[in-house]
Write a protein that holds these residues in place. Structure first.
Motif, PDB file in Angstrom:
ATOM      1  N   GLU A  22       0.924  -1.177   0.011  1.00 37.99           N
ATOM      2  CA  GLU A  22      -0.099  -0.026   0.033  1.00 37.99           C
ATOM      3  C   GLU A  22       0.950   1.249  -0.057  1.00 37.99           C
ATOM      4  O   GLU A  22       0.519   2.369  -0.560  1.00 37.99           O
ATOM      5  N   ALA A  23       1.645   1.293   0.796  1.00 35.76           N
ATOM      6  CA  ALA A  23       2.921   2.194   0.888  1.00 35.76           C
ATOM      7  C   ALA A  23       3.522   2.617  -0.515  1.00 35.76           C
ATOM      8  O   ALA A  23       3.702   4.037  -0.829  1.00 35.76           O
ATOM      9  N   SER A  24       3.939   1.562  -1.257  1.00 36.60           N
ATOM     10  CA  SER A  24       4.503   1.920  -2.588  1.00 36.60           C
ATOM     11  C   SER A  24       3.489   2.587  -3.580  1.00 36.60           C
ATOM     12  O   SER A  24       3.747   3.465  -4.061  1.00 36.60           O
ATOM     13  N   SER A  25       2.228   1.913  -3.646  1.00 42.11           N
ATOM     14  CA  SER A  25       1.234   2.475  -4.398  1.00 42.11           C
ATOM     15  C   SER A  25       0.862   4.065  -3.751  1.00 42.11           C
ATOM     16  O   SER A  25       1.057   5.117  -4.645  1.00 42.11           O
ATOM     17  N   PHE A  26       0.830   4.337  -2.504  1.00 44.18           N
ATOM     18  CA  PHE A  26       0.497   5.657  -2.097  1.00 44.18           C
ATOM     19  C   PHE A  26       1.451   6.812  -2.287  1.00 44.18           C
ATOM     20  O   PHE A  26       1.050   7.572  -2.748  1.00 44.18           O
ATOM     21  N   TYR A  27       2.736   6.420  -1.969  1.00 46.40           N
ATOM     22  CA  TYR A  27       3.758   7.214  -2.065  1.00 46.40           C
ATOM     23  C   TYR A  27       4.284   7.249  -3.679  1.00 46.40           C
ATOM     24  O   TYR A  27       4.720   8.596  -3.830  1.00 46.40           O
ATOM     25  N   PHE A  28       4.436   6.307  -4.277  1.00 41.79           N
ATOM     26  CA  PHE A  28       4.981   6.375  -5.543  1.00 41.79           C
ATOM     27  C   PHE A  28       4.224   5.759  -6.708  1.00 41.79           C
ATOM     28  O   PHE A  28       4.805   5.812  -7.662  1.00 41.79           O
ATOM     29  N   ASP A  29       3.011   5.576  -6.490  1.00 41.12           N
ATOM     30  CA  ASP A  29       2.163   5.031  -7.309  1.00 41.12           C
ATOM     31  C   ASP A  29       2.678   3.883  -8.422  1.00 41.12           C
ATOM     32  O   ASP A  29       2.722   3.962  -9.515  1.00 41.12           O
ATOM     33  N   LYS A  30       3.266   2.915  -7.709  1.00 41.68           N
ATOM     34  CA  LYS A  30       3.733   1.687  -8.369  1.00 41.68           C
ATOM     35  C   LYS A  30       3.936   0.535  -7.629  1.00 41.68           C
ATOM     36  O   LYS A  30       4.089   0.893  -6.227  1.00 41.68           O
ATOM     37  N   PRO A  31       4.161  -0.653  -8.034  1.00 40.38           N
ATOM     38  CA  PRO A  31       4.213  -1.632  -7.170  1.00 40.38           C
ATOM     39  C   PRO A  31       5.378  -1.986  -6.720  1.00 40.38           C
ATOM     40  O   PRO A  31       6.529  -1.237  -6.994  1.00 40.38           O
ATOM     41  N   GLU A  41      10.626  12.531  -4.767  1.00 44.22           N
ATOM     42  CA  GLU A  41       9.476  13.089  -5.401  1.00 44.22           C
ATOM     43  C   GLU A  41       8.312  12.072  -5.327  1.00 44.22           C
ATOM     44  O   GLU A  41       8.381  11.108  -6.303  1.00 44.22           O
ATOM     45  N   PRO A  42       7.316  12.094  -4.461  1.00 43.04           N
ATOM     46  CA  PRO A  42       6.212  11.441  -4.378  1.00 43.04           C
ATOM     47  C   PRO A  42       5.462  11.660  -5.476  1.00 43.04           C
ATOM     48  O   PRO A  42       5.395  12.691  -6.034  1.00 43.04           O
ATOM     49  N   ALA A  43       4.300  10.720  -5.866  1.00 44.07           N
ATOM     50  CA  ALA A  43       3.530  10.603  -6.874  1.00 44.07           C
ATOM     51  C   ALA A  43       2.320  11.569  -6.561  1.00 44.07           C
ATOM     52  O   ALA A  43       1.854  12.229  -7.706  1.00 44.07           O
ATOM     53  N   GLY A  44       2.339  11.983  -5.478  1.00 45.16           N
ATOM     54  CA  GLY A  44       0.930  12.878  -5.126  1.00 45.16           C
ATOM     55  C   GLY A  44      -0.396  11.916  -5.165  1.00 45.16           C
ATOM     56  O   GLY A  44      -0.352  10.948  -5.907  1.00 45.16           O
ATOM     57  N   PHE A  45      -0.850  12.197  -4.062  1.00 44.75           N
ATOM     58  CA  PHE A  45      -2.355  11.360  -3.881  1.00 44.75           C
ATOM     59  C   PHE A  45      -3.658  12.167  -4.140  1.00 44.75           C
ATOM     60  O   PHE A  45      -3.734  13.239  -4.044  1.00 44.75           O
ATOM     61  N   LYS A  46      -4.737  11.563  -4.720  1.00 46.59           N
ATOM     62  CA  LYS A  46      -6.042  11.885  -4.688  1.00 46.59           C
ATOM     63  C   LYS A  46      -6.781  11.157  -3.861  1.00 46.59           C
ATOM     64  O   LYS A  46      -6.982  10.052  -4.071  1.00 46.59           O
ATOM     65  N   LEU A  47      -7.456  11.925  -2.852  1.00 43.68           N
ATOM     66  CA  LEU A  47      -8.363  11.341  -2.306  1.00 43.68           C
ATOM     67  C   LEU A  47      -9.636  11.301  -3.098  1.00 43.68           C
ATOM     68  O   LEU A  47     -10.122  11.602  -3.947  1.00 43.68           O
ATOM     69  N   GLN A  48     -10.097   9.851  -2.808  1.00 44.46           N
ATOM     70  CA  GLN A  48     -11.579   9.387  -3.484  1.00 44.46           C
ATOM     71  C   GLN A  48     -12.553  10.423  -3.016  1.00 44.46           C
ATOM     72  O   GLN A  48     -12.668  11.127  -2.177  1.00 44.46           O
ATOM     73  N   GLY A  49     -13.519  10.748  -3.991  1.00 49.43           N
ATOM     74  CA  GLY A  49     -14.472  11.655  -3.861  1.00 49.43           C
ATOM     75  C   GLY A  49     -15.526  11.352  -2.507  1.00 49.43           C
ATOM     76  O   GLY A  49     -16.693  11.280  -2.827  1.00 49.43           O
TER      77      GLY A  49
END
Length: 546
Positions: A50-59, A121-129
Motif C-alpha cells: 500500500e505504501a508503494s502505491s500511495f507514495y510512488f504510484d507503483k508496485p 518525488e512522491p507521486a501525489g495522491f488523490k483522495l477518493q470523492g
C-alpha cells in the motif's frame, strides 16, 4: 496500549510461538505486509504494498533504490517523515537509511552516491470523492469509542449514521460560497498557497438527540484533513457570553440593570480596560439588552457581580475540555474552545436544559440484522427548563433587536435564537443559531490567526442564513412553550422593577417564578390621590369640550 510487565511477558511468549511456527523470512513478510506506514485521510496505509502505491504510484517490484529506502525510513515515524508532510526531513531520513546500507556492505560507494543525489518525488495522491469526509473521519473514531474491537472485527456489519446528505451538501455549498464572497469583497483575505487560505467550518446538530446532521471541518478536505470542528482550539469571543448570562440568572433577571460604563480592572498587577465594540451612549442597560447587543462592558460588570469562579464552574459543568481561568476577560470569551464543544453547550439552551452527546451514528447491526449493543452515552440535565427557556428568549432578542438583526434581510423570518461572536483583532468570526429542531454553528478564520477584518455578523451569519434557507424541512414557526417555572410581568424599562402607572415606558418581561419582581419602580413618581383627582378632572373637562 499501556506498557506493563504482564503485557511484555505475553509479547515475549507470543514471539517465541511465532518463531517456532514460521521461518524468519515468513515473519519478516508478515511484518512488512502489516506495518503502519502513513495516513490517507481517514484511511491508514498498512504494508509496503500500500505504501508503494500511495507514495510512488507503483508496485513494490518497480521501486527504485531511493524510493525503497524512503519507505524503509518511514517506519520510525510515518507521518513525521512523510514526503507529503516535509520533503527535506524525509530526504534526510532516507539518506540515513542509504548510508546504513552502505556501511553494512549492501551498497557500493557509487550506488550510494547516485542514490543520495536522487530527489524525493512522491507521486501525489488523490483522495477518493468520499461524501462528507470530515464526518466520516469523526465517525470512524467514534465507532471505536462506542463499540468493542472484537465486535468491529466481525464481518457484514451495517452502520447507520446520523448524517443527512441534503444538510451536508447545503453546508458545504454555503461555506464554499461564503468564503469566496468574503475574498471577493476584501482582496486582503486572498492567499495563493492552499495551506494558507481563508478557512471555515460548520456543524449542524439536532439539539435534543445530539445527532450530527452535517459536519464540514474545513474548506477543502483534499488540501487539509485537519477537522476544525473537532480538533481546532479557537477563542469564542462574544459567542461565549450566554454562559455568563446563564450563570447570572442565579441572582439576576433579564430585566436587571447592568453598568455599561467604562471601568478599569486590575489583573496580576496590570490594568485591563475592556471596551465595547462600538461606542454607546447607553450607560445603564438590562441584561436582555446587554446580551442582545453584545455589550462587553455590561457583560464584564455582570461577571464581576456574580463572581468569576461561578462562571468557571458553569463552563466546566458544560464539559468544555479546554482550561478556563477566573480572569475578567473570561466573560468576553478570551480563552480557547473546541467548536464542537461550543455547539454542544448551545444545545443545552435548545433542549430544555439537557445536554446530549454529539453522535455520528445511530446504531450498528450484524449481517443478520441484529442490533449490536453499544456503550451508553448519558444525557445530562445541566440547567432547569425554566432557565433554558429564559436563555432562549434572551438569545432570540439577538435576532430581533441585537447584533443579528440582519437575519430578516437574508430571508430568516421565522423565530430563531442566536449569538454572534468576534475575537480580538478579528481573528475569529462566529455565529450560532438554533430552533427547537436544529442548531448550526459557523466559524470563519485563518488557521494561523491572521485577521479577517470583519465580524461574526458580517462573515459567519450570512453563511448560516444561506444554509438554513436551503433546508426548509428543518424550519418551522414552532417555538418553546413557557414552562411552569417561568412567569411574565410588566416592568419599568428604566429600573427593571415592577411598573406602576407613573412609569412612562413599561414593558413585558419573563422571570423565574421565584424572582418575579415585587418591588415597584422607585425612579418614577407613583400617582397619588391628588394626581388621580386632577387626572379625572382633566378627563371630565376634555369630555365636556368635545
Amino acid at each position: 496500549p499501556e506498557r506493563t510487565l504482564s503485557r511484555k511477558i505475553n509479547e515475549a511468549i507470543l514471539s517465541v510461538i511465532i518463531e517456532a511456527i514460521y521461518e524468519k523470512d515468513d515473519i519478516l513478510e508478515i511484518y512488512l505486509n502489516e506495518i503502519y506506514l502513513g495516513q490517507k485521510g481517514s484511511v491508514s496505509i498498512n504494508g509496503v504494498g500500500e505504501a508503494s502505491s500511495f507514495y510512488f504510484d507503483k508496485p513494490v517490484k518497480k521501486l527504485t533504490l531511493p524510493e525503497a529506502a524512503t519507505i524503509a525510513g518511514l517506519i520510525k515515524g510515518p507521518n513525521h517523515y512523510s514526503p507529503y508532510v516535509d520533503k527535506s526531513r524525509c530526504k534526510d531520513r532516507r539518506n540515513m537509511v542509504l548510508k546504513a546500507m552502505n556501511r553494512k556492505g549492501w551498497l557500493t560507494d557509487n550506488q550510494l552516491k547516485a542514490a543520495l543525489s536522487a530527489k524525493v518525488e512522491p507521486a501525489g495522491f488523490k483522495l477518493q470523492g468520499n461524501k462528507a469526509p470530515y464526518f466520516i473521519d469523526y465517525l470512524s473514531r467514534q465507532i471505536e469509542t462506542l463499540y468493542p474491537t472484537e465486535v468491529l472485527n466481525s464481518l457484514g456489519l451495517s452502520i447507520h449514521t446520523t448524517l443527512d446528505m441534503q444538510v451536508q451538501t447545503a453546508a458545504e455549498l454555503a461555506l464554499e460560497k461564503g468564503l469566496a464572497r468574503l475574498e471577493k469583497s476584501n482582496p486582503a483575505l486572498r492567499r495563493e498557497k492552499v495551506e494558507e487560505k481563508l478557512q471555515g467550518a460548520i456543524i449542524v446538530m439536532q439539539p435534543k438527540t445530539g445527532y450530527i446532521l452535517a459536519m464540514v471541518g474545513g474548506r477543502d478536505y483534499k488540501a487539509s484533513q485537519f477537522n476544525r470542528i473537532t480538533q481546532s482550539r479557537r477563542q469564542p469571543g462574544s459567542a461565549f457570553k450566554p454562559l455568563v448570562y446563564l450563570t447570572g440568572l442565579e441572582e439576576f433577571t433579564p430585566a436587571s440593570r447592568l453598568s455599561n460604563d467604562p471601568k478599569t480592572y486590575m489583573i496580576n498587577g496590570k490594568t485591563w480596560e475592556p471596551k465595547n465594540f462600538l461606542p454607546s451612549d447607553e450607560f445603564n442597560v438590562s441584561m436582555r439588552e446587554a446580551l442582545a447587543k453584545s455589550y462587553n462592558l455590561a457583560t464584564v460588570d455582570l461577571a464581576m457581580k456574580i463572581g468569576l469562579e461561578k462562571i468557571v464552574n458553569t463552563t466546566t459543568g458544560f464539559h468544555f475540555s479546554t482550561p478556563v481561568k477566573p480572569y475578567p476577560s473570561l466573560a468576553l470569551g478570551a480563552f480557547e474552545v473546541i467548536p464542537l464543544e461550543l455547539a454542544r453547550a448551545y444545545c443545552v439552551f435548545a433542549a430544555d436544559g439537557m445536554q446530549s452527546y454529539p453522535l455520528s451514528l445511530k446504531d450498528v447491526t450484524d449481517e443478520n440484522g441484529n442490533l449490536l449493543k453499544q456503550k451508553h452515552m448519558n444525557i445530562e440535565r445541566l440547567t432547569s427548563s425554566s432557565k433554558a427557556f429564559i436563555m432562549s428568549s434572551m438569545l432570540r432578542s439577538v435576532a430581533t433587536e441585537g447584533t443579528a438583526m440582519s437575519l430578516i434581510n437574508r430571508g430568516i423570518s421565522w423565530p430563531v435564537s442566536c449569538k454572534t461572536g468576534t475575537t480580538n483583532d478579528f481573528r475569529d468570526a462566529w455565529f450560532v443559531g438554533f430552533t427547537p429542531d436544529i442548531l448550526a454553528l459557523v466559524w470563519v478564520g485563518f488557521d494561523n490567526g491572521d485577521s479577517i477584518f470583519t465580524t461574526g455578523s458580517a462573515a459567519a451569519l450570512p453563511i448560516w442564513a444561506d444554509l438554513m434557507n436551503t433546508i426548509p424541512q428543518y424550519v418551522s414557526e414552532n417555538w418553546y412553550k413557557m414552562p411552569a417555572g417561568v412567569v411574565q410581568a410588566t416592568v419599568c424599562s428604566e429600573s427593571g422593577l415592577s411598573a406602576h402607572k407613573g412609569c412612562p415606558d413599561p414593558e413585558k418581561e419573563i422571570f423565574l417564578k421565584e424572582k418575579d419582581p415585587t418591588v415597584f419602580c422607585p425612579i418614577h413618581k407613583k400617582p397619588g390621590l391628588l394626581d388621580k383627582i386632577f387626572n379625572l378632572i382633566g378627563k371630565d373637562t376634555n369630555d365636556s369640550k368635545t
